[in-house]
Design a protein around this motif. Structure first.
Motif, mmCIF file in Angstrom:
data_model
loop_
_atom_site.group_PDB
_atom_site.id
_atom_site.type_symbol
_atom_site.label_atom_id
_atom_site.label_comp_id
_atom_site.label_asym_id
_atom_site.label_seq_id
_atom_site.Cartn_x
_atom_site.Cartn_y
_atom_site.Cartn_z
ATOM 1 N N LYS A 2 43.200 32.069 43.391
ATOM 2 C CA LYS A 2 43.636 31.929 44.493
ATOM 3 C C LYS A 2 44.347 32.720 45.157
ATOM 4 C CE LYS A 2 44.788 28.739 47.674
ATOM 5 N NZ LYS A 2 44.075 28.424 48.706
ATOM 6 N N ILE A 3 43.824 33.257 46.434
ATOM 7 C CA ILE A 3 44.507 34.375 47.120
ATOM 8 C C ILE A 3 44.654 34.012 48.594
ATOM 9 C CG2 ILE A 3 44.337 36.843 47.981
ATOM 10 C CD1 ILE A 3 43.082 37.593 45.195
ATOM 11 N N GLU A 4 45.696 34.152 49.240
ATOM 12 C CA GLU A 4 45.556 33.872 50.735
ATOM 13 C C GLU A 4 44.934 35.090 51.475
ATOM 14 O OE1 GLU A 4 46.760 31.172 52.016
ATOM 15 O OE2 GLU A 4 47.152 30.225 49.942
ATOM 16 N N PRO A 5 44.535 34.755 52.567
ATOM 17 C CA PRO A 5 43.868 35.740 53.239
ATOM 18 C C PRO A 5 44.631 37.195 53.636
ATOM 19 C CG PRO A 5 43.339 33.592 54.164
ATOM 20 C CD PRO A 5 44.373 33.423 53.328
ATOM 21 N N ARG A 25 26.673 51.222 50.259
ATOM 22 C CA ARG A 25 27.017 49.890 49.868
ATOM 23 C C ARG A 25 28.024 50.020 48.638
ATOM 24 N NH1 ARG A 25 22.534 45.576 48.322
ATOM 25 N NH2 ARG A 25 21.966 47.318 46.787
ATOM 26 N N LEU A 26 29.262 49.274 48.828
ATOM 27 C CA LEU A 26 30.260 49.255 47.862
ATOM 28 C C LEU A 26 30.239 47.891 47.190
ATOM 29 C CD1 LEU A 26 33.444 50.685 49.751
ATOM 30 C CD2 LEU A 26 31.242 51.988 48.757
ATOM 31 N N THR A 27 30.030 47.895 45.800
ATOM 32 C CA THR A 27 30.206 46.650 44.961
ATOM 33 C C THR A 27 31.536 46.723 44.413
ATOM 34 O OG1 THR A 27 27.977 46.650 44.549
ATOM 35 C CG2 THR A 27 29.359 45.294 43.214
ATOM 36 N N LEU A 28 32.642 45.812 44.497
ATOM 37 C CA LEU A 28 33.677 45.888 44.048
ATOM 38 C C LEU A 28 34.056 44.527 42.916
ATOM 39 C CD1 LEU A 28 35.157 46.151 47.587
ATOM 40 C CD2 LEU A 28 35.583 47.848 45.797
ATOM 41 N N ARG A 29 34.675 44.815 42.010
ATOM 42 C CA ARG A 29 35.017 43.775 40.972
ATOM 43 C C ARG A 29 36.557 43.477 40.686
ATOM 44 N NH1 ARG A 29 31.301 41.419 37.702
ATOM 45 N NH2 ARG A 29 29.643 43.102 38.324
ATOM 46 N N HIS A 30 36.861 42.604 40.181
ATOM 47 C CA HIS A 30 38.115 42.417 39.665
ATOM 48 C C HIS A 30 38.444 43.232 38.335
ATOM 49 C CE1 HIS A 30 41.837 40.562 38.039
ATOM 50 N NE2 HIS A 30 42.210 40.382 39.299
ATOM 51 N N PRO A 31 39.549 44.016 38.303
ATOM 52 C CA PRO A 31 39.658 44.900 37.116
ATOM 53 C C PRO A 31 39.495 44.225 35.836
ATOM 54 C CG PRO A 31 41.667 44.856 38.328
ATOM 55 C CD PRO A 31 40.562 44.091 39.273
ATOM 56 N N ASP A 32 40.070 42.856 35.735
ATOM 57 C CA ASP A 32 39.951 41.714 34.584
ATOM 58 C C ASP A 32 38.770 40.911 34.406
ATOM 59 O OD1 ASP A 32 42.253 42.861 33.904
ATOM 60 O OD2 ASP A 32 43.413 41.336 34.898
ATOM 61 N N GLY A 33 37.814 41.060 35.373
ATOM 62 C CA GLY A 33 36.419 40.355 35.539
ATOM 63 C C GLY A 33 36.691 38.944 36.076
ATOM 64 N N ARG A 34 37.994 38.847 36.679
ATOM 65 C CA ARG A 34 38.296 37.310 37.063
ATOM 66 C C ARG A 34 37.205 36.867 38.341
ATOM 67 N NH1 ARG A 34 44.827 37.784 37.593
ATOM 68 N NH2 ARG A 34 45.202 38.449 35.536
ATOM 69 N N PRO A 35 36.962 35.975 38.674
ATOM 70 C CA PRO A 35 36.301 35.164 39.603
ATOM 71 C C PRO A 35 37.082 35.618 40.853
ATOM 72 C CG PRO A 35 36.183 33.477 38.176
ATOM 73 C CD PRO A 35 37.326 34.698 37.806
ATOM 74 N N LEU A 36 36.259 36.053 42.009
ATOM 75 C CA LEU A 36 36.869 36.663 43.264
ATOM 76 C C LEU A 36 36.833 35.403 44.021
ATOM 77 C CD1 LEU A 36 35.172 39.964 43.554
ATOM 78 C CD2 LEU A 36 37.547 39.568 42.758
#
Length: 319
Positions: A2-5, A25-36
């Protein structure tokens, strides 16, 4: 997740790949693998590249894949530094600060869709195509670019949607034939267009006989004449504190409220990104942005304070 805009958070650049001439193209992921955070077609992501350098890029991946966020960035020789930073300085494994996703270009319900993309303007349209194709609705994409090799996602689109995609390299076929494409208004058809300002202006010109709600555009730069008009002084009242400030003719609301110590998120300073959108509680805004639709501007309950001014002696803002 849950992240506010407008919340800033860190992602990791998992992959950086060249997908067309001048496009990465950039592919970005959460450092802990959490859902974005969830997002819908048409949304964009703010990349906070350095202090004072924040740029918006349309999400071009799959909204159903919560493991990554993807954007594509065009190298712009005469740009303001964002594309240069992305192309030259960002490296795989690096932390990237982001905000969003936010959406000022949502996909609406329609009987039929006509998508018109120019160059890197294909990026917000990609997830729209997946959504519309899955629904079984009638649609067409006309995609123009300088050359075939400069047109990101071209081969993927041709292979995935045979019969629905028209590829139009300018060096082979000239400019898009907009007069023919938009000659006959069609009830129930929604037109989505993104690309260079010259393309957007031409599409708007050829859609004057279509219904007012048929055309949907997203701009990377201010539309021509957006900031034209008188520049007179007026007052803004900040409702949260009762403070009243004068906005001189030569300054923006954003400048004045920031000088007064009010923190307002902003980025483009030209009315195209929507970051500084502020609720209007009283007064009539003089809209000079390139984000809000004509209907939204007519309602007058929100404005982009980096460029818009006032038609009334005082505006009351939710700040």
């Amino acid at each position: 997740m849950k992240i506010e805009p407008h919340t800033e958070y860190a992602l990791v650049l998992e992959r950086k790949e060249t997908i067309a001439d001048g496009v990465v193209r950039l592919t970005l992921r959460h450092p802990d693998g959490r859902p974005l955070p969830p997002w819908e077609p048409g949304a964009h992501l703010d990349l906070v590249l350095t202090d004072g350098l924040t740029r918006q890029y349309s999400l071009c991946g799959d909204p159903q894949d919560r493991s990554v966020l993807q954007v594509a960035v065009l190298w712009e020789e005469t740009g303001r530094g964002g594309s240069r930073h992305v192309h030259d300085l960002l490296a795989e494994g690096q932390e990237v600060r982001v905000r969003g996703p936010r959406n000022h270009f949502p996909l609406t319900e329609a009987k039929r869709y006509l998508f018109i993309a120019g160059g890197i303007g294909i990026t917000p349209i990609l997830p729209m195509l997946d959504r519309v194709a899955a629904s079984g609705q009638d649609w067409q994409l006309v995609y123009g670019g300088r050359t075939r090799s400069s047109m990101a996602f071209r081969e993927e689109l041709e292979a995935r949607y045979p019969g629905h995609v028209e590829i139009h390299p300018q060096d082979e076929r000239g400019l898009l034939d907009l007069p023919a494409l938009l000659a006959s208004p069609e009830d129930g058809t929604a037109i989505y267009c993104c690309g260079p300002e010259a393309l957007l202006a031409a599409v708007e010109q050829h859609c004057t006989d279509w219904s007012a709600d048929a055309l949907h555009v997203e701009r990377f730069a201010p539309k021509a004449g957006a900031d034209d008009g008188p520049r007179e002084a007026f007052e803004v009242e900040l409702a949260q504190s009762g403070t009243v400030l004068e906005v001189p003719a030569g300054r923006s609301i954003l400048d004045v409220v920031e000088e007064a110590g009010v923190v307002v998120l902003s980025s483009c300073q030209e009315g195209t990104c929507g970051t500084c959108e502020t609720a209007v509680l009283a007064g009539k805004p003089d809209h000079r942005d390139s984000v809000l639709t004509g209907e939204e501007q007519e309602v007058g309950d929100a404005m982009m304070i980096c460029v818009s001014r006032s038609c009334s002696p005082r505006l009351v803002l939710d700040l």
